[in-house]
Design a protein around this motif. Structure first.
Motif, PDB file in Angstrom:
ATOM      1  N   VAL A 219      50.900  43.672  48.909  1.00  0.00           N
ATOM      2  CA  VAL A 219      51.303  44.706  48.079  1.00  0.00           C
ATOM      3  C   VAL A 219      51.083  44.808  46.791  1.00  0.00           C
ATOM      4  CG1 VAL A 219      53.604  45.968  47.647  1.00  0.00           C
ATOM      5  CG2 VAL A 219      53.174  45.211  49.996  1.00  0.00           C
ATOM      6  N   ARG A 220      50.470  45.615  46.374  1.00  0.00           N
ATOM      7  CA  ARG A 220      49.914  45.390  44.921  1.00  0.00           C
ATOM      8  C   ARG A 220      51.252  46.197  43.985  1.00  0.00           C
ATOM      9  NH1 ARG A 220      44.021  47.539  45.400  1.00  0.00           N
ATOM     10  NH2 ARG A 220      45.107  48.361  47.379  1.00  0.00           N
ATOM     11  N   ARG A 221      51.492  45.522  42.610  1.00  0.00           N
ATOM     12  CA  ARG A 221      52.471  46.268  41.719  1.00  0.00           C
ATOM     13  C   ARG A 221      51.880  46.042  40.500  1.00  0.00           C
ATOM     14  NH1 ARG A 221      53.699  49.037  45.270  1.00  0.00           N
ATOM     15  NH2 ARG A 221      55.704  48.867  46.267  1.00  0.00           N
ATOM     16  N   SER A 222      50.439  46.232  40.295  1.00  0.00           N
ATOM     17  CA  SER A 222      49.902  46.007  38.756  1.00  0.00           C
ATOM     18  C   SER A 222      50.195  47.399  38.137  1.00  0.00           C
ATOM     19  CB  SER A 222      48.282  46.042  39.040  1.00  0.00           C
ATOM     20  OG  SER A 222      47.847  45.144  40.202  1.00  0.00           O
ATOM     21  N   MET A 223      50.065  46.967  36.532  1.00  0.00           N
ATOM     22  CA  MET A 223      50.386  48.015  35.576  1.00  0.00           C
ATOM     23  C   MET A 223      49.384  47.705  34.275  1.00  0.00           C
ATOM     24  SD  MET A 223      54.561  48.256  35.729  1.00  0.00           S
ATOM     25  CE  MET A 223      54.740  49.721  34.608  1.00  0.00           C
ATOM     26  N   PRO A 224      49.111  48.755  33.707  1.00  0.00           N
ATOM     27  CA  PRO A 224      48.286  48.434  32.528  1.00  0.00           C
ATOM     28  C   PRO A 224      48.939  47.828  31.404  1.00  0.00           C
ATOM     29  CG  PRO A 224      47.888  50.727  33.430  1.00  0.00           C
ATOM     30  CD  PRO A 224      49.111  50.108  34.022  1.00  0.00           C
ATOM     31  N   TRP A 225      48.184  47.322  30.610  1.00  0.00           N
ATOM     32  CA  TRP A 225      48.791  46.616  29.145  1.00  0.00           C
ATOM     33  C   TRP A 225      47.909  46.790  27.891  1.00  0.00           C
ATOM     34  CZ3 TRP A 225      46.139  43.094  26.379  1.00  0.00           C
ATOM     35  CH2 TRP A 225      44.748  42.559  27.055  1.00  0.00           C
ATOM     36  N   GLY A 226      48.389  46.759  26.907  1.00  0.00           N
ATOM     37  CA  GLY A 226      47.522  46.710  25.696  1.00  0.00           C
ATOM     38  C   GLY A 226      47.641  47.894  24.645  1.00  0.00           C
ATOM     39  N   ASP A 227      46.673  47.893  23.925  1.00  0.00           N
ATOM     40  CA  ASP A 227      46.848  48.937  22.738  1.00  0.00           C
ATOM     41  C   ASP A 227      45.459  49.326  22.735  1.00  0.00           C
ATOM     42  OD1 ASP A 227      45.291  47.196  21.322  1.00  0.00           O
ATOM     43  OD2 ASP A 227      46.966  46.394  19.921  1.00  0.00           O
ATOM     44  N   LEU A 228      44.863  50.246  21.577  1.00  0.00           N
ATOM     45  CA  LEU A 228      43.731  50.996  21.587  1.00  0.00           C
ATOM     46  C   LEU A 228      42.634  49.766  21.334  1.00  0.00           C
ATOM     47  CD1 LEU A 228      44.279  53.825  19.618  1.00  0.00           C
ATOM     48  CD2 LEU A 228      43.919  53.700  21.911  1.00  0.00           C
ATOM     49  N   ARG A 229      42.787  48.402  20.720  1.00  0.00           N
ATOM     50  CA  ARG A 229      41.840  47.451  20.500  1.00  0.00           C
ATOM     51  C   ARG A 229      41.550  46.576  21.616  1.00  0.00           C
ATOM     52  NH1 ARG A 229      45.463  45.029  16.036  1.00  0.00           N
ATOM     53  NH2 ARG A 229      47.071  45.356  17.460  1.00  0.00           N
ATOM     54  N   THR A 230      42.788  46.047  22.263  1.00  0.00           N
ATOM     55  CA  THR A 230      42.413  45.272  23.531  1.00  0.00           C
ATOM     56  C   THR A 230      43.529  45.718  24.491  1.00  0.00           C
ATOM     57  OG1 THR A 230      41.754  43.376  21.942  1.00  0.00           O
ATOM     58  CG2 THR A 230      42.434  42.962  24.208  1.00  0.00           C
ATOM     59  N   HIS A 231      42.884  45.912  25.821  1.00  0.00           N
ATOM     60  CA  HIS A 231      43.730  46.156  26.862  1.00  0.00           C
ATOM     61  C   HIS A 231      43.208  45.851  28.216  1.00  0.00           C
ATOM     62  CE1 HIS A 231      41.206  49.403  25.090  1.00  0.00           C
ATOM     63  NE2 HIS A 231      40.670  49.404  26.392  1.00  0.00           N
ATOM     64  N   GLY A 232      43.890  46.178  29.278  1.00  0.00           N
ATOM     65  CA  GLY A 232      43.323  45.804  30.551  1.00  0.00           C
ATOM     66  C   GLY A 232      44.520  46.193  31.591  1.00  0.00           C
ATOM     67  N   LEU A 233      44.583  45.411  32.671  1.00  0.00           N
ATOM     68  CA  LEU A 233      45.530  45.405  33.769  1.00  0.00           C
ATOM     69  C   LEU A 233      46.114  44.159  33.846  1.00  0.00           C
ATOM     70  CD1 LEU A 233      46.314  47.553  36.195  1.00  0.00           C
ATOM     71  CD2 LEU A 233      44.745  45.974  37.459  1.00  0.00           C
ATOM     72  N   GLN A 234      47.637  44.203  34.229  1.00  0.00           N
ATOM     73  CA  GLN A 234      48.453  42.896  34.748  1.00  0.00           C
ATOM     74  C   GLN A 234      48.285  43.282  36.190  1.00  0.00           C
ATOM     75  OE1 GLN A 234      49.331  40.814  32.476  1.00  0.00           O
ATOM     76  NE2 GLN A 234      50.583  39.327  33.780  1.00  0.00           N
ATOM     77  N   PHE A 235      47.663  42.262  36.858  1.00  0.00           N
ATOM     78  CA  PHE A 235      47.368  42.462  38.313  1.00  0.00           C
ATOM     79  C   PHE A 235      48.478  41.700  38.956  1.00  0.00           C
ATOM     80  CE2 PHE A 235      45.910  41.500  42.416  1.00  0.00           C
ATOM     81  CZ  PHE A 235      45.329  42.624  43.072  1.00  0.00           C
ATOM     82  N   ILE A 236      49.205  42.225  39.824  1.00  0.00           N
ATOM     83  CA  ILE A 236      50.436  41.651  40.419  1.00  0.00           C
ATOM     84  C   ILE A 236      50.293  41.975  41.775  1.00  0.00           C
ATOM     85  CG2 ILE A 236      53.111  41.624  40.889  1.00  0.00           C
ATOM     86  CD1 ILE A 236      52.962  42.402  37.820  1.00  0.00           C
ATOM     87  N   ALA A 237      50.378  40.998  42.588  1.00  0.00           N
ATOM     88  CA  ALA A 237      50.413  41.188  44.373  1.00  0.00           C
ATOM     89  C   ALA A 237      51.154  40.323  45.081  1.00  0.00           C
ATOM     90  CB  ALA A 237      48.775  41.050  44.782  1.00  0.00           C
ATOM     91  N   PHE A 238      51.963  40.832  46.097  1.00  0.00           N
ATOM     92  CA  PHE A 238      52.929  40.192  46.896  1.00  0.00           C
ATOM     93  C   PHE A 238      52.083  40.026  48.294  1.00  0.00           C
ATOM     94  CE2 PHE A 238      55.377  42.241  43.600  1.00  0.00           C
ATOM     95  CZ  PHE A 238      56.225  41.140  43.144  1.00  0.00           C
ATOM     96  N   ALA A 239      52.613  38.783  48.826  1.00  0.00           N
ATOM     97  CA  ALA A 239      52.067  38.950  50.229  1.00  0.00           C
ATOM     98  C   ALA A 239      52.849  37.583  50.960  1.00  0.00           C
ATOM     99  CB  ALA A 239      50.638  38.154  50.051  1.00  0.00           C
ATOM    100  N   ALA A 240      52.887  37.555  52.235  1.00  0.00           N
ATOM    101  CA  ALA A 240      53.725  36.782  53.158  1.00  0.00           C
ATOM    102  C   ALA A 240      52.891  35.282  53.081  1.00  0.00           C
ATOM    103  CB  ALA A 240      53.820  37.397  54.436  1.00  0.00           C
ATOM    104  N   ASP A 241      51.825  35.401  52.751  1.00  0.00           N
ATOM    105  CA  ASP A 241      50.698  34.121  52.852  1.00  0.00           C
ATOM    106  C   ASP A 241      49.913  34.168  51.637  1.00  0.00           C
ATOM    107  OD1 ASP A 241      49.164  31.942  53.534  1.00  0.00           O
ATOM    108  OD2 ASP A 241      49.191  32.603  55.760  1.00  0.00           O
TER     109      ASP A 241
END
Length: 291
Positions: A219-241
């Motif tokens: 189950v992914r709960r990722s969200m973007p981060w950053g400003d106009l200069r530097t930016h990307g994705l905070q990748f967050i995922a949940f799993a039972a294993d």
């Protein structure tokens, strides 16, 4: 959601549609037992809390299934920056998310020292900053609980989390013709439909949750981060294993079949940690096995 494990899960694992958030990571800077006592007294409404191997080891305990994040080096690479503790705070306003994150850090400071504080935001209708819809293949409802939560035993309702910060090279990606961008992702931007004839190196094909010998659902709960200069994705995922997540990352890096995820030419992981997300009992984190 009637899944038994979901009754004991940290509610924030299944929060969708948040407008703003903060991903916070701490190093252990003092006594581990004092840090655990602060967690035991924590009212973590609005947050998800994850415990890393540095804190578990300092307590001289073991948490079955929890691993330190490994540095992955293949045709693409992912660094290991394992911290002692992580929290995801989400809210419907940036101000609300900031206030919650600040209060959480004030509660924990002393034995724990804040090392990463990443503000997060919702982009358009839940898209990554590349413009493509994020989390399309996420399981929902009962399937989400089955993918994310330990189903039975003394830790029923617990989960494991992967946390990585990716920095995007959007100008490089945007110079590609639209057809080539779709090939990198494996979905059409125009209608978000998965392409049956997508290259085997496309992100969708590399991370196809049903395309493994053992299905790799998370189950992914990722969200973007950053400003106009530097930016990307905070990748967050949940799993039972965690082995489910680990095999996907290794496949992305080309460590399983020699083919790396094409998307990793246009984004790079800067951080990488695994965490154990305890279940809840009586409105508090159940820290059994760590006390």
């Amino acid at each position: 959601m009637t899944n038994k494990a979901a009754q004991f899960a940290q509610p924030g694992i299944f929060v969708e549609g948040a407008v703003a958030g903060h991903s916070l990571e701490w190093t252990l800077a003092g006594d581990a037992k004092e840090a655990l006592a602060k967690l035991a007294s924590l009212d973590n409404a609005g947050a998800v809390i994850g415990i890393g191997t540095p804190l578990v080891s300092a307590l001289r305990r073991q948490m079955p299934g929890l691993l330190p994040f490994p540095e992955l080096v293949g045709k693409a690479s992912m660094p290991a920056t394992q911290y002692a503790l992580w929290a995801l705070v989400t809210d419907q306003t940036p101000g609300g998310a900031f206030a919650q994150a600040e209060a959480l850090n004030q509660h924990l400071e002393g034995p724990l020292q804040l090392a990463e504080s990443q503000p997060l935001f919702r982009y358009r209708d839940g898209r990554d900053l590349t413009g493509y819809k994020d989390g399309t293949a996420n399981p929902a409802g009962e399937a989400a609980a089955e993918a994310a939560l330990i189903a039975d035993g003394p830790r029923v309702g617990a989960s494991f989390a992967l946390v990585q910060r990716y920095v995007h090279f959007r100008s490089r990606f945007s110079r590609l013709p639209q057809e080539d961008r779709d090939d990198v992702i494996g979905r059409r931007l125009s209608d978000n439909e998965e392409m049956e004839d997508a290259p085997e190196t496309s992100h969708v094909k590399r991370t196809d949750q049903e395309g493994y010998e053992t299905p790799a659902f998370m189950v992914r709960r990722s969200m973007p981060w950053g400003d106009l200069r530097t930016h990307g994705l905070q990748f967050i995922a949940f799993a039972a294993d965690l082995t489910v997540i680990d095999v996907v990352l290794r496949r992305m890096c080309g460590l399983i079949d020699g083919e790396a995820d094409a998307l990793l030419r246009f984004t790079q992981a800067e951080t990488g940690s695994y965490y154990y997300c305890p279940p809840m009992r009586g409105g508090r984190l159940d820290l059994a096995g760590l006390l």
